[in-house]
Design a protein around this motif. Structure first.
Motif, PDB file in Angstrom:
ATOM      1  N   PRO A  46       0.783  -1.207  -0.107  1.00  0.00           N
ATOM      2  CA  PRO A  46       0.002   0.012  -0.125  1.00  0.00           C
ATOM      3  C   PRO A  46       1.044   1.464   0.052  1.00  0.00           C
ATOM      4  N   ILE A  47       0.419   2.205  -0.869  1.00  0.00           N
ATOM      5  CA  ILE A  47       1.315   3.553  -0.841  1.00  0.00           C
ATOM      6  C   ILE A  47       1.245   4.023   0.549  1.00  0.00           C
ATOM      7  N   GLY A  48       1.850   4.771   1.011  1.00  0.00           N
ATOM      8  CA  GLY A  48       1.786   5.751   2.106  1.00  0.00           C
ATOM      9  C   GLY A  48       1.551   4.593   3.297  1.00  0.00           C
ATOM     10  N   HIS A  49       2.117   3.370   3.492  1.00  0.00           N
ATOM     11  CA  HIS A  49       1.952   2.501   4.542  1.00  0.00           C
ATOM     12  C   HIS A  49       2.297   2.884   5.972  1.00  0.00           C
ATOM     13  N   ASP A  50       3.236   3.691   6.132  1.00  0.00           N
ATOM     14  CA  ASP A  50       3.551   4.128   7.582  1.00  0.00           C
ATOM     15  C   ASP A  50       3.355   5.605   7.748  1.00  0.00           C
ATOM     16  N   THR A  51       2.338   6.268   7.120  1.00  0.00           N
ATOM     17  CA  THR A  51       2.156   7.721   7.173  1.00  0.00           C
ATOM     18  C   THR A  51       0.724   7.964   7.762  1.00  0.00           C
ATOM     19  N   LYS A  52       0.484   9.178   8.035  1.00  0.00           N
ATOM     20  CA  LYS A  52      -0.707   9.344   8.697  1.00  0.00           C
ATOM     21  C   LYS A  52      -1.799   9.103   7.875  1.00  0.00           C
ATOM     22  N   LYS A  53      -3.042   9.193   8.371  1.00  0.00           N
ATOM     23  CA  LYS A  53      -4.348   8.649   7.763  1.00  0.00           C
ATOM     24  C   LYS A  53      -4.745   9.680   6.771  1.00  0.00           C
ATOM     25  N   SER A  54      -4.383  11.169   7.095  1.00  0.00           N
ATOM     26  CA  SER A  54      -4.808  12.125   6.409  1.00  0.00           C
ATOM     27  C   SER A  54      -3.809  12.309   5.004  1.00  0.00           C
ATOM     28  N   PHE A  55      -2.423  12.132   5.354  1.00  0.00           N
ATOM     29  CA  PHE A  55      -1.724  12.063   4.127  1.00  0.00           C
ATOM     30  C   PHE A  55      -1.835  10.833   3.212  1.00  0.00           C
ATOM     31  N   LYS A  56      -2.442   9.706   3.881  1.00  0.00           N
ATOM     32  CA  LYS A  56      -2.907   8.649   2.769  1.00  0.00           C
ATOM     33  C   LYS A  56      -3.987   8.826   2.021  1.00  0.00           C
ATOM     34  N   LYS A  57      -4.939   9.551   2.689  1.00  0.00           N
ATOM     35  CA  LYS A  57      -6.023  10.046   1.845  1.00  0.00           C
ATOM     36  C   LYS A  57      -5.748  11.133   0.889  1.00  0.00           C
ATOM     37  N   GLU A  58      -4.666  11.775   1.084  1.00  0.00           N
ATOM     38  CA  GLU A  58      -4.582  12.838   0.032  1.00  0.00           C
ATOM     39  C   GLU A  58      -3.699  12.071  -1.132  1.00  0.00           C
ATOM     40  N   ILE A  59      -2.725  11.049  -0.811  1.00  0.00           N
ATOM     41  CA  ILE A  59      -2.091  10.456  -1.928  1.00  0.00           C
ATOM     42  C   ILE A  59      -3.082   9.804  -2.733  1.00  0.00           C
ATOM     43  N   ASN A  60      -3.953   8.982  -2.175  1.00  0.00           N
ATOM     44  CA  ASN A  60      -5.069   8.255  -2.868  1.00  0.00           C
ATOM     45  C   ASN A  60      -6.009   9.206  -3.677  1.00  0.00           C
ATOM     46  N   ARG A  61      -6.256  10.436  -3.363  1.00  0.00           N
ATOM     47  CA  ARG A  61      -7.018  11.238  -3.952  1.00  0.00           C
ATOM     48  C   ARG A  61      -6.398  11.693  -5.089  1.00  0.00           C
ATOM     49  N   LYS A  62      -5.061  12.152  -4.926  1.00  0.00           N
ATOM     50  CA  LYS A  62      -4.317  12.425  -6.361  1.00  0.00           C
ATOM     51  C   LYS A  62      -3.865  11.404  -7.217  1.00  0.00           C
ATOM     52  N   ILE A  63      -3.892  10.257  -6.915  1.00  0.00           N
ATOM     53  CA  ILE A  63      -3.680   9.184  -7.704  1.00  0.00           C
ATOM     54  C   ILE A  63      -4.886   8.990  -8.517  1.00  0.00           C
ATOM     55  N   GLN A  64      -6.298   8.986  -7.949  1.00  0.00           N
ATOM     56  CA  GLN A  64      -7.385   8.730  -8.498  1.00  0.00           C
ATOM     57  C   GLN A  64      -7.684  10.038  -9.634  1.00  0.00           C
ATOM     58  N   VAL A  65      -7.060  11.033  -9.400  1.00  0.00           N
ATOM     59  CA  VAL A  65      -7.148  12.156 -10.335  1.00  0.00           C
ATOM     60  C   VAL A  65      -6.423  11.928 -11.694  1.00  0.00           C
ATOM     61  N   ILE A  66      -5.427  11.047 -11.479  1.00  0.00           N
ATOM     62  CA  ILE A  66      -4.333  11.018 -12.764  1.00  0.00           C
ATOM     63  C   ILE A  66      -5.183  10.460 -14.200  1.00  0.00           C
ATOM     64  N   PRO A  67      -6.123   9.477 -14.128  1.00  0.00           N
ATOM     65  CA  PRO A  67      -6.736   9.115 -15.286  1.00  0.00           C
ATOM     66  C   PRO A  67      -7.665  10.208 -15.898  1.00  0.00           C
ATOM     67  N   ARG A  68      -7.959  11.284 -15.241  1.00  0.00           N
ATOM     68  CA  ARG A  68      -8.858  12.264 -15.766  1.00  0.00           C
ATOM     69  C   ARG A  68      -8.210  13.134 -16.323  1.00  0.00           C
ATOM     70  N   ILE A  69      -6.915  13.524 -15.997  1.00  0.00           N
ATOM     71  CA  ILE A  69      -5.994  14.507 -16.593  1.00  0.00           C
ATOM     72  C   ILE A  69      -6.091  14.265 -18.113  1.00  0.00           C
ATOM     73  N   GLN A  70      -6.317  15.213 -18.908  1.00  0.00           N
ATOM     74  CA  GLN A  70      -6.064  15.142 -20.386  1.00  0.00           C
ATOM     75  C   GLN A  70      -5.634  16.725 -20.771  1.00  0.00           C
TER      76      GLN A  70
END
Length: 180
Positions: A46-70
């Protein structure tokens, strides 16, 4: 029948059965793990395995945005820096096609105050909706041929030659003349 088998044969028979069951269990467990690892999205850890929960959510949010970038670039400056002797020449023609499409869209937006085409919107649908009223009877055919050449230049892995670019340029001039 059991009287005919000796004690050693019975033990070997039981050991072979246990060994077969154990091998089948290990094989099944490995297959299940392989399928679960393959079915997950992203890396196995998992990405951000040893980080805070808020930081993990931010990482996942940015990863989910990538396919929509055109993004469809404006290549004017880049084309002027490259000369036409770049190898292979089909890449240079492909760059000019993408740039010509952007210039056509800019003229359409400037002339009629149409909405600007979003990068994931179909170019064929955009041109038909904006130009079909101003073109004559074979205008649909011109738009379809123009869009086919654009898609060939933009997405087809086969070579895009100078002859195809010349045809594209002539169709572009026809569209611009019919529109303006």
């Amino acid at each position: 029948m059991l009287q005919q088998l000796s004690g050693v044969n019975i033990i070997l028979f039981i050991a072979a059965g246990i060994q077969t069951v154990l091998i089948l269990f290990i094989f099944a467990k490995r297959q299940i793990m392989r399928f679960t690892l393959r079915s997950r999205e992203g890396p196995h850890i998992p990405i951000g395995h040893d980080t805070k929960k808020s930081f993990k959510k931010e990482i996942n949010r940015k990863i989910q945005v990538i396919p929509r970038i055109q993004y469809e670039p404006h290549l004017d400056g880049y084309i002027h820096r490259i000369n036409s002797t770049c190898k292979p020449a089909s890449h240079f023609h492909r760059l000019k096609v993408v740039n010509d499409i952007k210039l056509l869209e800019f003229q359409i937006v400037q002339h009629e105050n149409f909405y600007k085409r979003h990068p994931n919107e179909n170019i064929r649908g955009f041109l038909i909706s904006t130009l079909s009223t101003t073109l004559h009877s074979n205008g649909q055919h011109i738009i379809h041929k123009f869009c086919d050449l654009y898609e060939h230049a933009r997405h087809d892995p086969s070579e895009f030659k100078n002859e195809e670019y010349e045809i594209f340029s002539k169709l572009l001039v026809k569209l611009v003349d019919a529109y303006v």
